[in-house]
Design an enzyme around this catalytic site. Structure first.
Site, mmCIF file in Angstrom:
data_model
loop_
_atom_site.group_PDB
_atom_site.id
_atom_site.type_symbol
_atom_site.label_atom_id
_atom_site.label_comp_id
_atom_site.label_asym_id
_atom_site.label_seq_id
_atom_site.Cartn_x
_atom_site.Cartn_y
_atom_site.Cartn_z
ATOM 1 N N ASP A 116 0.866 -1.344 -0.049
ATOM 2 C CA ASP A 116 0.212 0.039 -0.062
ATOM 3 C C ASP A 116 0.782 1.308 -0.099
ATOM 4 O O ASP A 116 0.557 2.321 -0.612
ATOM 5 C CB ASP A 116 -0.725 -0.139 1.378
ATOM 6 C CG ASP A 116 -1.918 -1.242 1.471
ATOM 7 O OD1 ASP A 116 -2.037 -1.908 0.207
ATOM 8 O OD2 ASP A 116 -2.315 -1.537 2.463
HETATM 9 N N1 LIG Z 1 2.752 1.425 10.298
HETATM 10 C C1 LIG Z 1 1.437 1.884 10.981
HETATM 11 O O1 LIG Z 1 1.569 2.609 11.899
HETATM 12 C C2 LIG Z 1 0.219 1.633 10.258
HETATM 13 C C3 LIG Z 1 -0.865 2.403 10.966
HETATM 14 C C4 LIG Z 1 -2.245 1.802 10.475
HETATM 15 C C5 LIG Z 1 -2.379 1.651 9.243
HETATM 16 N N2 LIG Z 1 -1.199 0.939 8.560
HETATM 17 C C6 LIG Z 1 -1.547 0.435 7.298
HETATM 18 O O2 LIG Z 1 -0.829 -0.879 7.021
HETATM 19 C C7 LIG Z 1 -0.313 -0.793 5.712
HETATM 20 C C8 LIG Z 1 1.158 -1.001 5.469
HETATM 21 O O3 LIG Z 1 1.447 -0.754 4.271
HETATM 22 P P1 LIG Z 1 2.844 -1.880 3.941
HETATM 23 O O4 LIG Z 1 3.034 -1.485 2.527
HETATM 24 O O5 LIG Z 1 4.090 -1.836 4.800
HETATM 25 O O6 LIG Z 1 2.138 -3.567 4.035
HETATM 26 P P2 LIG Z 1 0.982 -4.104 3.324
HETATM 27 O O7 LIG Z 1 0.319 -3.000 2.352
HETATM 28 O O8 LIG Z 1 -0.046 -4.460 4.232
HETATM 29 O O9 LIG Z 1 1.515 -5.250 2.357
HETATM 30 C C9 LIG Z 1 2.449 -6.007 2.845
HETATM 31 C C10 LIG Z 1 2.661 -6.863 1.625
HETATM 32 O O10 LIG Z 1 3.996 -7.913 2.139
HETATM 33 C C11 LIG Z 1 3.870 -8.799 1.455
HETATM 34 N N3 LIG Z 1 4.432 -10.099 2.353
HETATM 35 C C12 LIG Z 1 3.861 -10.635 3.268
HETATM 36 N N4 LIG Z 1 4.598 -11.716 3.907
HETATM 37 C C13 LIG Z 1 5.843 -11.608 2.906
HETATM 38 C C14 LIG Z 1 6.807 -12.647 2.868
HETATM 39 N N5 LIG Z 1 7.129 -13.302 3.877
HETATM 40 N N6 LIG Z 1 7.811 -12.332 2.013
HETATM 41 C C15 LIG Z 1 7.286 -11.095 1.058
HETATM 42 N N7 LIG Z 1 6.577 -10.398 0.936
HETATM 43 C C16 LIG Z 1 5.828 -10.724 2.054
HETATM 44 C C17 LIG Z 1 2.303 -9.375 1.158
HETATM 45 O O11 LIG Z 1 2.092 -9.846 -0.131
HETATM 46 P P3 LIG Z 1 2.049 -11.223 -0.689
HETATM 47 O O12 LIG Z 1 1.330 -11.927 0.384
HETATM 48 O O13 LIG Z 1 1.798 -11.515 -2.009
HETATM 49 O O14 LIG Z 1 3.574 -11.646 -0.310
HETATM 50 C C18 LIG Z 1 1.637 -7.783 1.305
HETATM 51 O O15 LIG Z 1 1.220 -7.491 0.082
HETATM 52 C C19 LIG Z 1 -0.630 0.487 4.952
HETATM 53 O O16 LIG Z 1 -2.149 -0.006 4.149
HETATM 54 C C20 LIG Z 1 -1.145 1.308 6.140
HETATM 55 O O17 LIG Z 1 -1.859 2.016 5.672
HETATM 56 C C21 LIG Z 1 0.002 1.154 9.199
#
Ligand SMILES: NC(=O)c1ccc[n+]([C@@H]2O[C@H](COP(=O)([O-])OP(=O)(O)OC[C@H]3O[C@@H](n4cnc5c(N)ncnc54)[C@H](OP(=O)(O)O)[C@@H]3O)[C@@H](O)[C@H]2O)c1
Ligand SMILES: NC(=O)c1ccc[n+]([C@@H]2O[C@H](COP(=O)([O-])OP(=O)(O)OC[C@H]3O[C@@H](n4cnc5c(N)ncnc54)[C@H](OP(=O)(O)O)[C@@H]3O)[C@@H](O)[C@H]2O)c1
Lengths: 95, 450, 95, 450
Positions: free
Chosen positions: D379
């Site tokens: 994301d």
């Molecule tokens: N950090 C915060 O404080 C916070 C707070 C509120 C909301 N959020 C939300 O959390 C999300 C964070 O975004 P993000 O980009 O870090 O994560 P993400 O959008 O949740 O994507 C994580 C990606 O990692 C891949 N993945 C999972 N396990 C894996 C592995 N072992 N090896 C390789 N790839 C792997 C997954 O795809 P596959 O399954 O295809 O591998 C997934 O597409 C955002 O939507 C954000 O708004 C974060």
């Protein structure tokens, strides 16, 4: 019962920390108005003076209080007005 | 009722804090000052509602007299005299704390209260006379030089001992008013003694420190009359003054004790050991150079305030811009006689604040500047601060106008600035001196342009 | 006499302002340790719990207090240690 | 004695404040945490010296048990599980406030005290169960999806009404403990109900908000037992939680109410309307590209934490640097499952913090980057946030990896990220997908290098 001095010390400590945080962020451009604005705030003594000047007894404390009201009012009124006059001049470049 | 008054003080304190927060950026600063003034109004109204007050006559008289004087002074003062004005107001605040501390004295006072009373008298008294002397020096009502005499430190130490002794006696025998008068007298004297050995241009540091003291005096008075709002507001002011003092000392690369005790700038001009010759320039020649320049930096100093040249500077700046030249201002943090002094003057002349660059922003650009115009600045553009380790201002960060292709220096003579030292800038190859009052010289340039 | 509530409100107001100033300056890099560090501070309830757990009377309040001491201690000890563990890892590039 | 205890609390509060101040920069943060811990120690010692305490037995037992559990948990937890751990600790803090509030109840309590007692029970209870649910979702002990059901809002409104009613009755009849139990029960229930409709990846926001609540609960407990230090420390925590919440919401361009009530990310993947084809790449080919690159940006996300890949990432980074390549990390503020999550993981793997660039610093440089390696992020690198107005994350600032010359995306499948939406990045011309677990893929690259 916790004695008032304790509370007052707490308040003193917090205000000093807060003062430092707030003032440290003021940019150099505004240091002169900041100085005169802070100076106006120090006229807060007027609040202490008011209660002493209004006792109705014609004693020394009353006269001292009235003098303090007058002096502190110069500081307050003059300080805020002059700061406002300065700040009114600060302008951003018109697009 | 009483509890409502107390909560009104909480509101008032919150307004002061929020106001100071808003003072942090030019765009919101005016609103911030208004918010802080509203906080003061809330506090005053709350204080007036106190049930202990039975007679409003003297309060009203005090208000009317003080308010009228303050308002008149604020309206009439010239922007160039701002430093004096702040010093004067500050002194009145200190005197008010002294009077409040004195008036708070009553036969039942416990030792803690007595100590806070003494503190508010002491700090208030020093603030009062100290500020008056600062006022005198800045307005040149009294000589602005540092007054030093043999045995000064002994005299001062005796005064301090006297104050300590008298204060101790006062706490033990609060009924005996001679100790009280002794403390008052000595603190007034002490205020004078600590400020006279300090030179006129260091007055901003002194005022800022005294401003901090007047806050602390209000704080002490707050402890004496058990009032929170005095404590909060007083300590905010106390902290603000100390920080400004620090900032100024840092900008001059001098310690606070050097400022307070060294008698800096007391007029002994160092032997001129500078090589090179002075190259004056006429208004007409200066015009031709400026006309051809595409990038100009203006560096103002105390002389601009003396000459009241801010309006003509703005006019010149506009003419240059119409001519396609890029114009920036380089503002040294301690140019002039007050921190931010130049900013206020230029703001008065309608120069937008985003055209005023701080020292750290203008210095890296100086190499691309065709002409740097130094208007009544001296110490803040002195390259000796960078180059000559033996200079008293060595290490002070300065605006490096000498890196510009050409430097024009507008001043009346070869006289030194506040620090009382030679300026090798005037002898550099790329420097041209445009002698004369700054306002007149710039007026001449403007006439050439039109 | 000014009642204690007034002082407490003053203290509350000042601490909230101060909290905002302090936290606003923490860079994103440190948000996780900040969160766990702040969390550890919230275990300050242990101070309130101590006085309730030590009354010596074997009543409900005493038991509740003892439970609160235990829970708050987890928060305090765990919180500070884990924050320290994280922060110990943050290193500047060696010249 | 008593007055000394009180002044010890002043000292302790000052230490907390100074500690938080030091937490503001990576260089001093560890010292800051220690200072804050010393503040806690001072407060605890002062509390133990209270003369009302006659029996230390239960206090010591509580300390030993709690301290041992806390220390063990802190030692054993994996860095990747930090979010859960904070949630759990936070819950215990909330429960402690609930118990203190309850224990502070006594027959002589006036209404003001009763209200503060109810507040500390209420906030403490919600914090406790809310944090437990957050823990469950983050550790995937319970399903991490958003649980939504028909009539949810009606149920929640009824609970709120119940809490209000029971609290009012409690204040009127404090002797009748059924109201007290009702409030406790309902606030525990409410904690569960407010957190279940929120998706797993939004848990950081929830934890941060609950963290703020646990501070407020401590504050309320402080009013109940008339203790300044609880109020100061509690409100510092309260303010800190609220600010972190705001920062996260801003980084996601979503309002707090959207986070709390919308059931965001509850799994309904949008229709794929993206054009272009997916171009997978082998480890070997990826190696050749990297070998030739002179500027690489690594953008990690939640997948790096899942794969525990931080150490191999560091190894790869070193190999690239030995090869003469410039390597930077681009850290999105909400990458992972906690603000600053990626920073902690990379710090664990010894990546110096000055190599970790914030989003606003890396984006302008992206055009000069030869290869951007996206490791388990989705994301936070989704260009739809910039380009497609209909996207649920439209407007969220993202890291513009698509401006780099080539993008490698390391993930296991085409599955979507937390927001449950398609990512057009995967279909762009300059994107290559390196499918597989991140740790294994990077391990493969490392083998190629050596
Ligand atoms: N950090 C915060 O404080 C916070 C707070 C509120 C909301 N959020 C939300 O959390 C999300 C964070 O975004 P993000 O980009 O870090 O994560 P993400 O959008 O949740 O994507 C994580 C990606 O990692 C891949 N993945 C999972 N396990 C894996 C592995 N072992 N090896 C390789 N790839 C792997 C997954 O795809 P596959 O399954 O295809 O591998 C997934 O597409 C955002 O939507 C954000 O708004 C974060
Ligand atoms: N601003 C602060 O907050 C602050 C605080 C503490 C100390 N200081 C000290 O104050 C000094 C400020 O430096 P500065 O460069 O602004 O001033 P400066 O070094 O005092 O020099 C001012 C110059 O202006 C010239 N001048 C005076 N009247 C003039 C007129 N009518 N027309 C043209 N020129 C005129 C004077 O030369 P002529 O007589 O030849 O014309 C003098 O050399 C520094 O030493 C600084 O350390 C400032």
């Amino acid at each position: 019962m916790i004695p008032a001095e304790v509370f007052l010390t707490f308040i003193l400590m917090l205000s000093i920390f807060l003062g430092f945080e707030l003032i440290n962020k003021v940019p150099a451009t505004l240091h002169t108005p900041l100085m005169s604005g802070a100076n106006a705030i120090s006229g807060i003594t007027v609040v202490g003076a008011i209660s002493l000047a209004g006792t109705g007894e014609q004693d020394l404390a009353n006269w001292l209080g009235a003098g303090a009201v007058a002096l502190a009012s110069i500081n307050v009124v003059g300080g805020y007005l002059v700061t406002d006059r300065m700040l009114a001049m600060f302008k951003k470049k018109e697009g | 009722m009483d509890i409502l008054i107390q909560f009104a003080y909480v509101v008032s304190a919150a307004l002061f804090i929020y106001g100071l927060k808003q003072l942090g950026s030019p765009a919101t600063a005016r609103r911030g000052n208004t918010i802080s003034a509203v906080g003061m109004l809330v506090a005053v109204v709350a204080a007036l509602l106190d049930q202990g007050i039975v007679d409003f006559q003297w309060i009203v008289i005090g208000f009317v007299v003080g308010g009228a004087i303050g308002a008149a002074a604020a309206r009439l003062v010239q922007m160039t005299s701002m430093p004096e004005m702040v010093a004067l107001f500050n002194g009145f605040g200190g005197m008010a704390s002294l009077l409040v501390g004195w008036a708070a004295l009553n036969p039942d006072a416990v030792t803690f209260t007595l100590i806070t009373i003494i503190l508010s008298i002491l700090i208030g008294g020093v603030t009062f006379t100290g500020s008056l002397i600062a006022y005198g020096k800045l307005s040149e009502t009294i000589g602005s030089g540092a007054v030093l005499f043999r045995g000064q430190q002994v005299v001062n130490s005796l005064i301090v001992l006297g104050i300590l002794g008298a204060s101790a006696m006062f706490c033990m025998e609060p009924g005996d008013s001679q100790w009280l008068f002794l403390v008052i007298g000595l603190s007034l004297l002490f205020g004078i003694m600590v400020v006279i050995p300090i030179g006129g241009a260091d007055m901003p540091v002194v005022i800022s420190l005294l401003n901090s003291y007047s806050g602390l005096a209000a704080c002490a008075a707050g402890f004496a009359v058990d009032n929170n709002i005095l404590i909060v507001a007083g300590s905010l002011v106390g902290a603000s003054g100390i920080i400004l003092t620090q900032i100024m000392c840092k900008a001059m690369n001098r310690s606070l004790s050097n400022v307070l005790f060294s008698g800096f700038g007391s007029g002994k001009v160092e032997e001129a050991s500078v090589e090179g010759e002075i190259k004056p320039i006429s208004v007409e020649d200066a015009y031709y150079v400026l006309e051809a320049a595409s990038n100009v930096a203006i560096v103002p100093g105390y002389g601009m305030a003396v000459a009241q040249a801010q309006h003509v500077v703005k006019e010149l700046c506009e003419l240059l811009e119409q001519n396609g030249t890029e114009v920036n201002f380089g503002i040294h943090p301690v140019a002039g006689r007050m921190p931010g002094h130049m900013n206020v003057l230029l703001a008065e002349a309608d120069v937008p604040y985003d055209q005023l660059l701080e020292m750290d922003d203008i210095n890296p650009r100086m190499e691309n500047v065709d002409v740097a115009i130094v208007i009544g600045a001296n110490d803040v553009v002195n390259p000796a601060a960078r180059e000559s380790e033996s200079s008293p201002i060595y290490g002070m960060p300065v605006i490096n106008v000498d890196s510009a292709r050409t430097v024009f220096v507008l001043k009346r003579s070869m006289a030194s600035g506040f620090a009382g030292i030679e300026n090798p800038l005037f002898y550099k190859d790329n420097t041209r001196m445009l002698f004369g009052d700054a306002k007149e010289s710039i007026g001449g340039l403007i006439r050439e342009f039109s």
